[in-house]
Design an enzyme around this catalytic site. Structure first.
Site, mmCIF file in Angstrom:
data_model
loop_
_atom_site.group_PDB
_atom_site.id
_atom_site.type_symbol
_atom_site.label_atom_id
_atom_site.label_comp_id
_atom_site.label_asym_id
_atom_site.label_seq_id
_atom_site.Cartn_x
_atom_site.Cartn_y
_atom_site.Cartn_z
ATOM 1 N N ASN A 1 39.033 -8.660 30.112
ATOM 2 C CA ASN A 1 38.474 -7.582 29.285
ATOM 3 C C ASN A 1 36.957 -7.695 29.364
ATOM 4 O O ASN A 1 36.367 -8.584 28.759
ATOM 5 C CB ASN A 1 38.968 -7.751 27.836
ATOM 6 C CG ASN A 1 38.327 -6.764 26.884
ATOM 7 O OD1 ASN A 1 37.683 -5.811 27.314
ATOM 8 N ND2 ASN A 1 38.497 -6.998 25.586
ATOM 9 N N LYS B 1 34.799 -5.776 28.191
ATOM 10 C CA LYS B 1 34.130 -5.215 27.001
ATOM 11 C C LYS B 1 32.974 -4.292 27.432
ATOM 12 O O LYS B 1 33.082 -3.639 28.447
ATOM 13 C CB LYS B 1 33.671 -6.327 26.060
ATOM 14 C CG LYS B 1 34.805 -7.307 25.744
ATOM 15 C CD LYS B 1 34.531 -8.161 24.551
ATOM 16 C CE LYS B 1 35.611 -9.216 24.434
ATOM 17 N NZ LYS B 1 35.613 -9.901 23.153
ATOM 18 N N GLU C 1 38.507 -5.907 17.885
ATOM 19 C CA GLU C 1 37.160 -5.322 17.748
ATOM 20 C C GLU C 1 37.260 -3.836 17.417
ATOM 21 O O GLU C 1 36.440 -3.299 16.674
ATOM 22 C CB GLU C 1 36.344 -5.569 19.033
ATOM 23 C CG GLU C 1 35.906 -7.021 19.113
ATOM 24 C CD GLU C 1 35.619 -7.542 20.510
ATOM 25 O OE1 GLU C 1 35.514 -6.745 21.457
ATOM 26 O OE2 GLU C 1 35.523 -8.777 20.658
ATOM 27 N N SER D 1 39.027 -17.024 23.431
ATOM 28 C CA SER D 1 38.276 -18.116 24.049
ATOM 29 C C SER D 1 39.081 -18.875 25.103
ATOM 30 O O SER D 1 39.003 -20.114 25.190
ATOM 31 C CB SER D 1 37.735 -19.061 22.968
ATOM 32 O OG SER D 1 36.842 -18.353 22.115
ATOM 33 N N HIS E 1 42.832 -3.641 20.076
ATOM 34 C CA HIS E 1 42.010 -4.858 20.114
ATOM 35 C C HIS E 1 41.363 -5.062 18.737
ATOM 36 O O HIS E 1 40.984 -4.082 18.072
ATOM 37 C CB HIS E 1 40.936 -4.717 21.192
ATOM 38 C CG HIS E 1 40.235 -6.002 21.495
ATOM 39 N ND1 HIS E 1 39.256 -6.513 20.677
ATOM 40 C CD2 HIS E 1 40.394 -6.893 22.497
ATOM 41 C CE1 HIS E 1 38.827 -7.660 21.185
ATOM 42 N NE2 HIS E 1 39.508 -7.917 22.291
ATOM 43 N N GLU F 1 46.152 -12.307 19.711
ATOM 44 C CA GLU F 1 44.727 -12.605 19.730
ATOM 45 C C GLU F 1 44.266 -12.941 18.321
ATOM 46 O O GLU F 1 43.854 -12.032 17.563
ATOM 47 C CB GLU F 1 43.951 -11.394 20.251
ATOM 48 C CG GLU F 1 44.254 -11.047 21.694
ATOM 49 C CD GLU F 1 43.004 -10.576 22.413
ATOM 50 O OE1 GLU F 1 42.690 -11.155 23.457
ATOM 51 O OE2 GLU F 1 42.321 -9.680 21.917
ATOM 52 N N GLY G 1 35.843 -14.773 21.118
ATOM 53 C CA GLY G 1 34.399 -14.865 21.330
ATOM 54 C C GLY G 1 33.729 -15.948 20.507
ATOM 55 O O GLY G 1 32.509 -15.971 20.388
HETATM 56 C C1 PEP Z 1 39.144 -10.556 24.122
HETATM 57 O O1 PEP Z 1 38.187 -9.823 24.266
HETATM 58 O O2 PEP Z 1 40.278 -10.049 24.049
HETATM 59 C C2 PEP Z 1 38.930 -11.995 24.061
HETATM 60 C C3 PEP Z 1 39.971 -12.759 23.885
HETATM 61 O O3 PEP Z 1 37.636 -12.441 24.174
HETATM 62 P P1 PEP Z 1 37.174 -13.967 24.437
HETATM 63 O O4 PEP Z 1 38.005 -14.478 25.604
HETATM 64 O O5 PEP Z 1 35.739 -13.863 24.780
HETATM 65 O O6 PEP Z 1 37.461 -14.749 23.209
#
Ligand code: PEP
Length: 260
Positions: free
Chosen positions: A12, A14, A99, A215, A97, A169, A175
């Site tokens: 992803n 982003k 976010e 992460s 997601h 998630e 992040g």
């Molecule tokens: C994500 O954007 O779905 C995500 C898991 O980000 P990160 O790997 O940076 O934690």
């Protein structure tokens, strides 16, 4: 994981990368992917879809988007419809997601509508669910996951639901550099599989791919993928780094090592 489920690693990107950098990264992933066990997808910004689609043509790496609108067309300034994503070459689209839920007010009802729109256009949605730290600390994790997952897939015919990939998630791990332990991930994935079984039966649950996101990096992917209910990863930050992302794609598990 079950031999019936093909592992899946999705990046992803982003809101990162201009066209030149997007093209460079897509080429690096395409050239480095080789013939691994996992299916691979890149979920790129809207502006990079056409350029990356062209680069990935003829390669096993799939194209994905990060969001969509639920209506097929109309006066929705700034929005993109599922059919437009399919037209641009997308196979996958991320839906729900954290976010989007947290920063853009996406409710479970909106996520449900988006899921239906994606499926209606022939896209395979990657449905994200996950609890915040506060919810985990107040023992609300299972309730939150159940509510998000059930609301998203409610009323979908099983044949459509079978095209969904789920992604666990935990919001506290996205992040932040904090990863769920392999045990925490497995516990949540097994719970989501149980929800899937309650919704559409054991066959559906056994076929549902459940990715872990939060992460993920080269250093933790092997232990995560060794869990029986972890079928892959949704990778944010590390998907922007070709060496790391390729190492994640080429994870090793005791089972894979025994085969080689
Ligand atoms: C994500 O954007 O779905 C995500 C898991 O980000 P990160 O790997 O940076 O934690």
């Amino acid at each position: 994981m079950s031999p019936k489920r093909i592992p899946f690693i999705a990046g992803n990107w982003k809101m990162h990368l201009g066209l030149a950098d997007a093209a460079k990264l897509a080429r690096e992933i395409k050239d480095g992917v080789g013939a691994g066990d996992a299916e691979v997808a890149l979920c790129v910004p809207y502006t990079a879809l056409i350029v990356v689609a062209e680069i990935l043509k003829g390669s096993p790496v799939r194209l994905g988007a990060q969001n969509l609108h639920w209506e097929p067309q109309g006066a929705f300034t700034g929005e993109i419809a599922a059919g437009q994503l399919a037209d641009a070459g997308c196979r996958y689209v991320i839906v729900g997601h954290s976010e989007r839920r947290r920063l853009f007010g996406e409710t479970n009802a909106i996520v449900h509508k988006k899921l239906g729109a994606a499926l209606g256009a022939g896209l395979s949605p990657i449905l994200c669910v996950g609890e915040t730290l506060e919810e985990r600390e107040s023992q609300k994790t299972w309730g939150v996951l159940a509510e998000q997952f059930r609301a998203a897939i409610s009323g979908l015919p099983p044949v459509e639901a079978a095209k969904i990939t789920a992604a666990y998630e935990p919001v506290w791990a996205i992040g932040t550099g904090k990863t769920a332990s392999p045990g925490q991930a497995e516990e949540a994935h097994a719970f989501i599989r149980k929800l899937a079984s309650q919704a559409h039966g054991d066959g559906f649950a056994a076929g549902l791919r459940i990715l872990y996101g939060g992460s993920v990096k080269a250093e933790n992917i092997d232990a995560l993928m060794a869990q029986p209910d972890v079928d892959g990863a949704l990778v944010g930050g590390e998907s922007l780094k070709p060496i790391s992302f390729l190492r994640i794609i080429h994870y090793t598990t005791p089972a894979a090592a025994a085969r080689n």
